[in-house]
Scaffold this active site. Structure first.
Site, PDB file in Angstrom:
ATOM      1  N   ASP A 250      44.791   8.963 -36.337  1.00 51.14           N
ATOM      2  CA  ASP A 250      45.283   7.851 -35.522  1.00 51.14           C
ATOM      3  C   ASP A 250      44.069   7.185 -34.877  1.00 51.14           C
ATOM      4  O   ASP A 250      43.578   7.643 -33.851  1.00 51.14           O
ATOM      5  CB  ASP A 250      46.240   8.377 -34.454  1.00 51.14           C
ATOM      6  CG  ASP A 250      46.619   7.295 -33.442  1.00 51.14           C
ATOM      7  OD1 ASP A 250      46.246   6.120 -33.633  1.00 51.14           O
ATOM      8  OD2 ASP A 250      47.293   7.638 -32.450  1.00 51.14           O
TER       9      ASP A 250
ATOM     10  N   TRP B 190      47.861  11.314 -26.719  1.00 54.10           N
ATOM     11  CA  TRP B 190      48.405  10.701 -27.937  1.00 54.10           C
ATOM     12  C   TRP B 190      48.567  11.699 -29.066  1.00 54.10           C
ATOM     13  O   TRP B 190      49.508  11.610 -29.867  1.00 54.10           O
ATOM     14  CB  TRP B 190      47.576   9.476 -28.337  1.00 54.10           C
ATOM     15  CG  TRP B 190      47.780   8.400 -27.314  1.00 54.10           C
ATOM     16  CD1 TRP B 190      46.900   8.000 -26.356  1.00 54.10           C
ATOM     17  CD2 TRP B 190      48.984   7.659 -27.081  1.00 54.10           C
ATOM     18  NE1 TRP B 190      47.482   7.040 -25.544  1.00 54.10           N
ATOM     19  CE2 TRP B 190      48.749   6.821 -25.972  1.00 54.10           C
ATOM     20  CE3 TRP B 190      50.238   7.618 -27.701  1.00 54.10           C
ATOM     21  CZ2 TRP B 190      49.726   5.943 -25.467  1.00 54.10           C
ATOM     22  CZ3 TRP B 190      51.207   6.746 -27.211  1.00 54.10           C
ATOM     23  CH2 TRP B 190      50.936   5.920 -26.101  1.00 54.10           C
TER      24      TRP B 190
ATOM     25  N   LYS C 296      44.356  -2.823 -29.645  1.00 58.88           N
ATOM     26  CA  LYS C 296      43.153  -2.426 -28.927  1.00 58.88           C
ATOM     27  C   LYS C 296      41.915  -3.059 -29.565  1.00 58.88           C
ATOM     28  O   LYS C 296      41.166  -3.765 -28.899  1.00 58.88           O
ATOM     29  CB  LYS C 296      43.052  -0.907 -28.882  1.00 58.88           C
ATOM     30  CG  LYS C 296      44.234  -0.309 -28.098  1.00 58.88           C
ATOM     31  CD  LYS C 296      44.417   1.172 -28.311  1.00 58.88           C
ATOM     32  CE  LYS C 296      45.767   1.648 -27.823  1.00 58.88           C
ATOM     33  NZ  LYS C 296      46.030   1.452 -26.395  1.00 58.88           N
TER      34      LYS C 296
END
Lengths: 361, 361
Positions: free
Chosen positions: A172, A102, A196
């Site tokens: 993030d 990511w 999530k």
């Protein structure tokens, strides 16, 4: 009703009481005669809900007043691009610390808008650990430093907030926000896709120090400008109202659980149990990540013989354990054990793993 | 359970059977042991649902194969900006036909990315009508022509697709998509925020002729590029899975109702009834729009004495009629009568209006 234990990496398990409440009030929210999805986002009913959700999030994370909280769309991926559009002047550079898939993606989506300086990366070590802080090549003129506190695919997590001096730190937190208390004042900007640890997909929470709202000036539509969203209480256009509502229910549930200190304890207990089972399996199961960088949220593991993978997946699903297949980039298995996954789920997983190892060892 | 008649402009009423089904299966979708919100968007269960929703939409609108269908985020407002980013080369111009608030906004959000040519506007006439086609100042070198077939706030609707020659026609159909059959082949690009005639907010449906996918080339993040979304079946990143699911249920419901030809009949009957009540009120109620440009979806109206507005709103709500307050730009009232608002709701509204006029006339 037969709810199974769900280890999906995202969209992920939601707290059972949150789902039950959403189900109860789906057709008629608080006796108003309509579903919460059918209400104008500008009406009193919905704005009351929206403000309460923000207040609860501020309380949970102890967000200081000089930070704005935005409820946006587009997933973290869109904000990989929007962050440099908003924080970096044209021609400026930004530092990226990459510890997994990511972080790599964040850097590549940012590249059209900012000069990306790869300040540190553990790619050469297959993302087995967080690179030591003293090896980072930071630039004190960088517009910001971006990192990914928890890498969902690789299962690598920072356990401390890195010191980057006066350069705004951008994180993030899609896969570890709300998993424990954090000191928000150490960050310039925190963002997280909801799917999530917060709610359903299609919602992004973004927490930004207000002085950064007017940072860069480049031509762009208002809809991309965080300052405009902040000035309009995240209602510059119609927000994802269902996502906002479910996030609010999750925040209430977290408060009822004792807040983020309590969640940190529970998440530590779950992770300890699962890593213990892996490490104690005599090599039947393996997790490749350096001990100090292991994720409390996403636990990838392999079987000593990948020929057993298919059986493991088939039998685990039959045992009521869902979504254990690892990301295709790594193969093997992955158990995501976010806030909404209870200790009982991890106990059931560990019992299954031990039994499977006994039968196939 | 006491569901009331909901005339909200958006987020708007959803079909009752769709909500009931979503409620029933909220905790356990098709016996899979998890909520549809808790499933990976890349798993077989969700991708099956996603493909079926697309197939049903293609069937309803008879979308030709050479058009891609995308399920995106950001609201129509984000696509006001993304459309020129994708369809116009740097330095190019585009024609905008503006018949109300949303067309104005589309043009202003586009301005950072394309030279906006205001080809026609009825602003000088308070958006009372669609400007006659022969008055439009189109540029045959324009990257595209943008218009808003139905203006949600002003209640102005095109009843024919304008002929713009070979320049791609781009339509923001947020408030009239699926209200009746259309000839998709006349368009280069159709887009719509879901929260009026499709599903919950936070989802955008975009239908684009495939040859336009590679139109412009300018530096931008992949997440903004329609070609990348199309190449990834709208799963370049995590989509709004709940929105996609509910849109799919709505498409199924529309098919059960007899498809879009049947919806066109019903919507015409509802609009005829409501405009009839306004026009037949002897001036107690007024709608300012020229007859040939009246919207079948959004019906704004004023009372002959605005001092009665507060009473009208209070009494209508007490009578079980929600969200009739007009947009603040226009004042007065507005009844949005999208697909999910049944004829009985309009009958109840008309009965209330006639009774109110009798008592206050």
């Amino acid at each position: 009703m037969s709810r199974l234990w769900n280890f999906s990496a995202g969209p992920a398990a939601l707290p059972q009481p949150v789902l039950e409440r959403a189900q109860r009030e789906l057709l008629d929210w608080q006796g108003c005669g309509a579903s919460v999805m059918e209400l104008s986002h500008r009406g009193k009913l919905f704005t009351g809900l929206a403000r309460q959700a923000e207040a609860d999030l501020r309380e949970l994370l102890a967000i200081p007043e000089h930070y704005a909280v935005l409820f946006l769309q587009g997933g973290a991926t869109q904000h990989f691009a929007q962050i440099p559009m908003n924080l970096a002047a044209e021609g400026a550079s930004a530092d990226y610390v990459v510890t997994g898939h990511w972080g790599e993606k964040a850097a590549s989506e940012a590249a059209p808008y900012v000069k990306v300086n790869l300040a540190a990366s553990s790619k050469g070590e297959s993302y087995r650990r967080v690179p030591p802080r003293e090896t980072w090549q930071l630039d004190e003129r960088a517009a910001y430093v971006h990192y990914t506190p928890n890498e969902t695919i690789h299962g690598v997590e920072f356990h401390d907030i890195p010191d980057v001096g006066d350069v705004p730190l951008v994180a993030d937190m899609s896969s570890d926000i709300l998993s424990g208390p954090i000191d928000v004042s150490k960050f310039g900007l925190i963002y997280a896709g909801a799917q999530k640890n917060i709610g359903p997909s299609g919602l992004v929470i973004l927490i930004i120090r207000r002085d950064l709202l007017e940072r860069a000036s480049r031509p762009m539509a208002r809809i991309f400008r965080y300052a405009d969203h902040a000035a309009n209480d995240s209602m510059l256009n119609t927000p994802n109202t269902w996502g906002w509502y479910l996030a609010g229910l999750t925040f209430e549930w977290l408060k009822e659980q004792g807040g983020l200190a309590a969640m940190r304890e529970r998440n530590a207990a779950k992770a300890t149990l699962l890593y213990g089972a892996i490490d104690g399996s005599g090599g039947f199961y393996r997790n490749p990540i350096e001990l100090a960088s292991r994720s409390r949220m996403n636990v990838p593991f392999t079987l000593h013989d990948s020929a057993l993978d298919a059986d493991f997946l088939k039998e685990s699903e039959a045992a009521g354990l869902l979504a254990l297949k690892g990301h295709k980039a790594l193969g093997g298995m992955r158990a995501s054990i976010y806030n909404a996954v209870p200790l009982e789920a991890v106990q059931a997983l560990v019992a299954f793993m031990q039994d499977f190892a006994k039968r196939h060892g």
